[in-house]
Design a protein around this motif. Structure first.
Motif, PDB file in Angstrom:
ATOM      1  N   ALA A 104       0.811  -1.213   0.000  1.00  0.00           N
ATOM      2  CA  ALA A 104       0.000   0.000   0.000  1.00  0.00           C
ATOM      3  C   ALA A 104       0.846   1.265   0.000  1.00  0.00           C
ATOM      4  O   ALA A 104       0.479   2.272  -0.604  1.00  0.00           O
ATOM      5  N   GLY A 105       2.020   1.231   0.685  1.00  0.00           N
ATOM      6  CA  GLY A 105       2.831   2.441   0.797  1.00  0.00           C
ATOM      7  C   GLY A 105       3.799   2.657  -0.342  1.00  0.00           C
ATOM      8  O   GLY A 105       4.246   3.782  -0.567  1.00  0.00           O
ATOM      9  N   SER A 106       4.158   1.616  -1.058  1.00  0.00           N
ATOM     10  CA  SER A 106       5.126   1.732  -2.145  1.00  0.00           C
ATOM     11  C   SER A 106       4.847   0.666  -3.189  1.00  0.00           C
ATOM     12  O   SER A 106       4.737  -0.524  -2.854  1.00  0.00           O
ATOM     13  N   ARG A 107       4.723   1.100  -4.440  1.00  0.00           N
ATOM     14  CA  ARG A 107       4.466   0.157  -5.534  1.00  0.00           C
ATOM     15  C   ARG A 107       5.434   0.464  -6.679  1.00  0.00           C
ATOM     16  O   ARG A 107       5.038   0.940  -7.731  1.00  0.00           O
ATOM     17  N   GLU A 108       6.711   0.211  -6.451  1.00  0.00           N
ATOM     18  CA  GLU A 108       7.727   0.490  -7.458  1.00  0.00           C
ATOM     19  C   GLU A 108       8.460  -0.796  -7.820  1.00  0.00           C
ATOM     20  O   GLU A 108       8.877  -1.557  -6.942  1.00  0.00           O
ATOM     21  N   LEU A 109       8.610  -1.020  -9.131  1.00  0.00           N
ATOM     22  CA  LEU A 109       9.242  -2.236  -9.650  1.00  0.00           C
ATOM     23  C   LEU A 109      10.318  -1.866 -10.660  1.00  0.00           C
ATOM     24  O   LEU A 109      10.214  -0.851 -11.356  1.00  0.00           O
ATOM     25  N   THR A 110      11.331  -2.705 -10.749  1.00  0.00           N
ATOM     26  CA  THR A 110      12.330  -2.595 -11.808  1.00  0.00           C
ATOM     27  C   THR A 110      12.162  -3.776 -12.754  1.00  0.00           C
ATOM     28  O   THR A 110      12.048  -4.923 -12.311  1.00  0.00           O
ATOM     29  N   LEU A 111      12.123  -3.477 -14.053  1.00  0.00           N
ATOM     30  CA  LEU A 111      11.907  -4.496 -15.078  1.00  0.00           C
ATOM     31  C   LEU A 111      13.171  -4.726 -15.879  1.00  0.00           C
ATOM     32  O   LEU A 111      13.840  -3.783 -16.304  1.00  0.00           O
ATOM     33  N   GLN A 112      13.493  -5.985 -16.103  1.00  0.00           N
ATOM     34  CA  GLN A 112      14.467  -6.393 -17.101  1.00  0.00           C
ATOM     35  C   GLN A 112      13.744  -7.283 -18.093  1.00  0.00           C
ATOM     36  O   GLN A 112      13.092  -8.257 -17.702  1.00  0.00           O
ATOM     37  N   GLY A 113      13.826  -6.945 -19.375  1.00  0.00           N
ATOM     38  CA  GLY A 113      13.110  -7.712 -20.380  1.00  0.00           C
ATOM     39  C   GLY A 113      11.839  -7.021 -20.792  1.00  0.00           C
ATOM     40  O   GLY A 113      11.840  -5.827 -21.104  1.00  0.00           O
ATOM     41  N   GLU A 114      10.716  -7.741 -20.756  1.00  0.00           N
ATOM     42  CA  GLU A 114       9.458  -7.243 -21.315  1.00  0.00           C
ATOM     43  C   GLU A 114       8.284  -7.751 -20.496  1.00  0.00           C
ATOM     44  O   GLU A 114       8.254  -8.910 -20.085  1.00  0.00           O
ATOM     45  N   ALA A 115       7.310  -6.884 -20.254  1.00  0.00           N
ATOM     46  CA  ALA A 115       6.148  -7.279 -19.461  1.00  0.00           C
ATOM     47  C   ALA A 115       4.967  -6.383 -19.768  1.00  0.00           C
ATOM     48  O   ALA A 115       5.124  -5.257 -20.237  1.00  0.00           O
ATOM     49  N   ILE A 116       3.772  -6.914 -19.491  1.00  0.00           N
ATOM     50  CA  ILE A 116       2.542  -6.133 -19.592  1.00  0.00           C
ATOM     51  C   ILE A 116       1.931  -6.075 -18.201  1.00  0.00           C
ATOM     52  O   ILE A 116       1.761  -7.094 -17.536  1.00  0.00           O
ATOM     53  N   PHE A 117       1.619  -4.861 -17.754  1.00  0.00           N
ATOM     54  CA  PHE A 117       1.108  -4.631 -16.410  1.00  0.00           C
ATOM     55  C   PHE A 117      -0.360  -4.234 -16.466  1.00  0.00           C
ATOM     56  O   PHE A 117      -0.762  -3.384 -17.260  1.00  0.00           O
ATOM     57  N   THR A 118      -1.182  -4.871 -15.639  1.00  0.00           N
ATOM     58  CA  THR A 118      -2.577  -4.477 -15.444  1.00  0.00           C
ATOM     59  C   THR A 118      -2.687  -4.019 -13.992  1.00  0.00           C
ATOM     60  O   THR A 118      -2.520  -4.814 -13.075  1.00  0.00           O
ATOM     61  N   VAL A 119      -2.956  -2.729 -13.804  1.00  0.00           N
ATOM     62  CA  VAL A 119      -2.775  -2.105 -12.494  1.00  0.00           C
ATOM     63  C   VAL A 119      -4.102  -1.902 -11.783  1.00  0.00           C
ATOM     64  O   VAL A 119      -5.068  -1.387 -12.356  1.00  0.00           O
ATOM     65  N   SER A 120      -4.148  -2.301 -10.517  1.00  0.00           N
ATOM     66  CA  SER A 120      -5.307  -2.040  -9.661  1.00  0.00           C
ATOM     67  C   SER A 120      -5.154  -0.675  -9.001  1.00  0.00           C
ATOM     68  O   SER A 120      -4.030  -0.239  -8.721  1.00  0.00           O
ATOM     69  N   PRO A 121      -6.274   0.021  -8.721  1.00  0.00           N
ATOM     70  CA  PRO A 121      -6.187   1.303  -8.031  1.00  0.00           C
ATOM     71  C   PRO A 121      -5.508   1.137  -6.667  1.00  0.00           C
ATOM     72  O   PRO A 121      -5.623   0.093  -6.013  1.00  0.00           O
ATOM     73  N   GLY A 122      -4.786   2.155  -6.255  1.00  0.00           N
ATOM     74  CA  GLY A 122      -4.114   2.106  -4.963  1.00  0.00           C
ATOM     75  C   GLY A 122      -3.717   3.490  -4.511  1.00  0.00           C
ATOM     76  O   GLY A 122      -3.714   4.447  -5.302  1.00  0.00           O
ATOM     77  N   SER A 123      -3.371   3.622  -3.236  1.00  0.00           N
ATOM     78  CA  SER A 123      -3.018   4.932  -2.693  1.00  0.00           C
ATOM     79  C   SER A 123      -1.635   5.380  -3.160  1.00  0.00           C
ATOM     80  O   SER A 123      -1.365   6.577  -3.275  1.00  0.00           O
ATOM     81  N   ALA A 124      -0.741   4.440  -3.421  1.00  0.00           N
ATOM     82  CA  ALA A 124       0.606   4.776  -3.879  1.00  0.00           C
ATOM     83  C   ALA A 124       0.690   4.645  -5.399  1.00  0.00           C
ATOM     84  O   ALA A 124       0.056   3.767  -5.988  1.00  0.00           O
ATOM     85  N   PRO A 125       1.459   5.512  -6.059  1.00  0.00           N
ATOM     86  CA  PRO A 125       1.635   5.383  -7.509  1.00  0.00           C
ATOM     87  C   PRO A 125       2.256   4.035  -7.856  1.00  0.00           C
ATOM     88  O   PRO A 125       3.073   3.498  -7.101  1.00  0.00           O
ATOM     89  N   PHE A 126       1.851   3.482  -8.994  1.00  0.00           N
ATOM     90  CA  PHE A 126       2.436   2.235  -9.505  1.00  0.00           C
ATOM     91  C   PHE A 126       3.486   2.655 -10.526  1.00  0.00           C
ATOM     92  O   PHE A 126       3.156   3.247 -11.564  1.00  0.00           O
ATOM     93  N   VAL A 127       4.770   2.351 -10.244  1.00  0.00           N
ATOM     94  CA  VAL A 127       5.868   2.855 -11.062  1.00  0.00           C
ATOM     95  C   VAL A 127       6.731   1.692 -11.527  1.00  0.00           C
ATOM     96  O   VAL A 127       7.075   0.797 -10.742  1.00  0.00           O
ATOM     97  N   VAL A 128       7.086   1.711 -12.811  1.00  0.00           N
ATOM     98  CA  VAL A 128       7.999   0.722 -13.381  1.00  0.00           C
ATOM     99  C   VAL A 128       9.260   1.445 -13.844  1.00  0.00           C
ATOM    100  O   VAL A 128       9.187   2.436 -14.572  1.00  0.00           O
ATOM    101  N   HIS A 129      10.424   0.942 -13.415  1.00  0.00           N
ATOM    102  CA  HIS A 129      11.701   1.512 -13.802  1.00  0.00           C
ATOM    103  C   HIS A 129      12.411   0.583 -14.777  1.00  0.00           C
ATOM    104  O   HIS A 129      12.384  -0.644 -14.611  1.00  0.00           O
TER     105      HIS A 129
END
Length: 254
Positions: free
Chosen positions: A76-101
């Motif tokens: 809930a407090g942090s939604r940050e991910l690092t990606l290597q390669g390739e992916a498709i994200f389907t994001v649910s609503p949340g209080s913290a921003p959903f971030v992909v690096h």
């Protein structure tokens, strides 16, 4: 195919995996380290794509040879991910921003489903890491260097870490998510980049002959075995795909 059609396919995860199973004849398990609150997920090269749930209700579909890791605890407090390669994200609503690096880019969700493909640089060719972002539903905020933009449904960008960017037309943007339906599309793609993708999808180490380095690949691969994929690429290039046991070579036909 429309962006909304791609969004429907993204949500129909079971159907997509059913199609993918026709393409790949053997499924390999993903690797997941089960640490509470920490995301460490990967799919090995040569495996089929996997849809994996995240703790916040979001989902990530990882392409072969790809991984995501969280920046510390994911929740809930942090939604940050690092990606290597390739992916498709389907994001649910949340209080913290959903971030992909990726290396050089930051993609922030604005209620959406989106693809990210991290393209590694090559010291040999002088190319820098780049990132492809395609939005299949909603919008994302993209940052790279001093560049920032909001990307909306049906649009895509090719970015480098210094902020250089190229808009992708709708056909190219939607083509980047074609693997949801079991097809791997290459649209005038430089061969070093195409080889990197082929290595992830086939699980093979591929050596590209220097005479083919400047070639570009345009083809649609569907329903082929990993070795069949390389044979198709060789035919398109008027080249040969040679199995050397521990690796494959793409070399001139003569």
């Amino acid at each position: 195919m429309s962006a909304r059609r791609w969004s429907w396919m993204l949500l129909a995860g079971g159907s997509v995996l059913g199609v993918a199973a026709l393409v790949w004849q053997m499924e390999r398990e993903h690797v997941a380290q089960d640490v509470p609150g920490v995301v460490q997920l990967s799919v090995p090269a040569g495996a089929m794509p996997r849809t994996l749930p995240l703790a916040d209700g979001s989902r990530v579909m990882l392409a072969p040879g790809s991984s995501v890791t969280s920046h510390g605890v994911f929740g809930a407090g942090s939604r940050e991910l690092t990606l290597q390669g390739e992916a498709i994200f389907t994001v649910s609503p949340g209080s913290a921003p959903f971030v992909v690096h990726t290396e050089g880019a930051r993609i922030e969700d604005v209620s959406t489903a989106f693809l990210v493909r991290a393209l590694p640089g090559s010291p040999a060719s002088g190319s820098v890491p780049r990132t492809i972002v395609t939005v299949t539903e909603g919008a994302v905020l993209v940052r790279a260097g001093r560049f920032s933009a909001t990307l909306t449904e049906g649009h895509g960008l090719l970015l480098d870490r210094d902020g250089g960017h190229t808009e992708l037309g709708t056909t190219a943007a939607m083509g980047s998510v074609a693997w949801l339906g079991g097809a791997l599309l290459f649209n005038d793609e430089p061969m070093p980049s195409a080889v990197e993708r082929l290595q992830r999808w086939t699980g093979f180490r591929i050596v590209l002959d220097s005479s083919l380095m400047s070639s570009r690949l345009s083809t649609a691969i569907e329903g082929e075995t990993p070795s069949g994929m390389l044979q198709q690429v060789a035919r398109v290039l008027h080249a040969r795909a040679v199995d050397r046991g521990d690796h494959w070579e793409l070399r001139p036909a003569s």
